[in-house]
Design an enzyme around this catalytic site. Structure first.
Site, PDB file in Angstrom:
ATOM      1  N   LYS A  27       1.002  -0.807  -0.010  1.00  0.00           N
ATOM      2  CA  LYS A  27      -0.235   0.027   0.324  1.00  0.00           C
ATOM      3  C   LYS A  27       1.015   1.317   0.110  1.00  0.00           C
ATOM      4  O   LYS A  27       0.905   1.925  -0.812  1.00  0.00           O
ATOM      5  CB  LYS A  27      -0.851   0.182   1.689  1.00  0.00           C
ATOM      6  CG  LYS A  27      -2.210  -1.521   1.301  1.00  0.00           C
ATOM      7  CD  LYS A  27      -2.978  -1.655   1.971  1.00  0.00           C
ATOM      8  CE  LYS A  27      -3.534  -2.556   2.062  1.00  0.00           C
ATOM      9  NZ  LYS A  27      -4.612  -2.417   3.206  1.00  0.00           N
ATOM     10  N   GLN A  64      -4.960  -2.268   9.707  1.00  0.00           N
ATOM     11  CA  GLN A  64      -4.946  -3.449   8.744  1.00  0.00           C
ATOM     12  C   GLN A  64      -5.244  -4.412   9.983  1.00  0.00           C
ATOM     13  O   GLN A  64      -4.761  -3.884  10.982  1.00  0.00           O
ATOM     14  CB  GLN A  64      -3.605  -3.156   8.497  1.00  0.00           C
ATOM     15  CG  GLN A  64      -2.807  -4.373   7.781  1.00  0.00           C
ATOM     16  CD  GLN A  64      -3.639  -4.286   6.312  1.00  0.00           C
ATOM     17  OE1 GLN A  64      -3.547  -3.346   5.492  1.00  0.00           O
ATOM     18  NE2 GLN A  64      -4.058  -5.650   6.201  1.00  0.00           N
ATOM     19  N   ASP A 102     -11.770   2.452   3.679  1.00  0.00           N
ATOM     20  CA  ASP A 102     -11.409   0.840   3.971  1.00  0.00           C
ATOM     21  C   ASP A 102     -12.600   0.537   3.642  1.00  0.00           C
ATOM     22  O   ASP A 102     -12.975  -0.762   3.170  1.00  0.00           O
ATOM     23  CB  ASP A 102     -10.611   0.124   4.406  1.00  0.00           C
ATOM     24  CG  ASP A 102      -9.939  -0.569   5.004  1.00  0.00           C
ATOM     25  OD1 ASP A 102      -9.070  -0.961   3.940  1.00  0.00           O
ATOM     26  OD2 ASP A 102      -9.174  -0.781   6.262  1.00  0.00           O
TER      27      ASP A 102
END
Ligand code: GUN
Length: 291
Positions: free
Chosen positions: A52, A96, A119
């Site tokens: 990322k 995460q 997200d």
């Protein structure tokens, strides 16, 4: 049979996003800024966050990774989130997953300001998505839609069978494909589905997202079906440097010859997910979803 090349599609979209970022910056705006919080030492998570970070660089974003130790308390993680929620220099951030067991993922997700939830995991974004309102879409479903669009795969009126009802893949993609514009007739299958093989065999489009390596076999697939494989199971291998390889939820070698289109693992859906995160971060910077 055509193999869907997720790497190629991702590379093209990355270039498009990079061009848009340069335009955004040239017109006097600050560079979009994505923050990732990584708690603990999970190997796969470190790799994903690394990817990322690299992609942020490629599209011209500023990126920050906050690495917190495994012992971080839920309270201090929630404090960090509260700080990022109000930081005017941060457009979007992600925590995460998975998190260490002593931290509630649900509490963490709900602590994120939906405006910065790139997200698309916050219930506000999920609810807006289901209502057909503008929302940050979760990465894997959005990546699948981008692949279908890129290859001009007809969805209208076709029967789409989704295997797996997770919050981040199965349920959202089943919902999205049933919406206006995609117009699929959708069946969402799960571990209690009766006669699963027959249901899957009736699918014009099959999305395998159950997390069981090589579960979908040739006898379960209709001739000419479109197969989207979301599985990524790591299995030991003595043929790779790392000592492991990735297997999808589809037995690729036997299923591929029967399909019209199929996504490989790796190189299918996987590379697309980061692109969706970049799209959402750019939308956050431009305040496209929430004014
Ligand atoms: N872990 C596996 N996939 C994801 C993702 O898309 N977002 C976050 N935050 N964690 C993940």
């Amino acid at each position: 049979m055509q193999i869907i090349d997720g790497k190629e599609v991702a590379a093209n979209l990355r270039k498009e996003i990079a061009a848009e970022v340069e335009q955004w910056v040239a017109s006097g705006h600050r560079r979009p800024h994505l923050v990732a919080i990584l708690v603990g030492n999970d190997g796969a998570s470190q790799t994903y966050v690394g990817h990322k970070e690299k992609c942020c660089g490629e599209v011209g974003f500023r990126s920050t990774v906050l690495r917190l130790p495994e012992e971080t308390t839920e309270e201090s993680l929630l404090q960090e989130i509260a700080r990022l929620n109000v930081d005017p220099e941060v457009d979007g951030f992600i925590v995460q997953l998975p998190l260490p067991k002593h931290i509630s993922e649900q509490k963490v997700i709900e602590a994120i300001d939906p405006k910065k939830d790139v997200d698309g995991f916050h219930p506000v974004n999920t609810g807006r998505m289901i209502s057909g309102l503008p929302a940050y879409l979760p990465a894997t479903p959005d990546g699948i839609l981008e692949l279908l669009k890129y290859y001009k795969i007809e969805t209208s009126g076709r029967h789409c069978v989704v295997i797996g009802r997770s919050n981040i893949v199965g349920r959202p993609i089943a919902n999205l494909l049933s919406q206006k514009g995609w117009d699929c007739t959708v069946t969402l299958c799960h571990s209690r589905t009766k006669d699963l093989k027959d249901v899957v065999r009736s699918g014009d489009i099959v999305i395998a997202a159950l997390g069981k390596a090589e579960f979908v076999t040739a006898d379960m697939v209709k001739e000419g079906a479109v197969i989207v494989d979301v599985g990524i199971t790591r299995v030991p291998s003595n043929k790779t440097k790392s000592g492991w390889k990735l297997l999808g939820d589809v037995k690729f070698d036997e299923v591929a010859p029967k399909c019209s289109y199929i996504t490989p693992v790796p190189g299918g859906v996987g590379p697309m997910t980061i692109i969706s995160l970049m799209k959402n971060t750019l939308k956050a910077a431009r305040k496209e979803i929430y004014k």
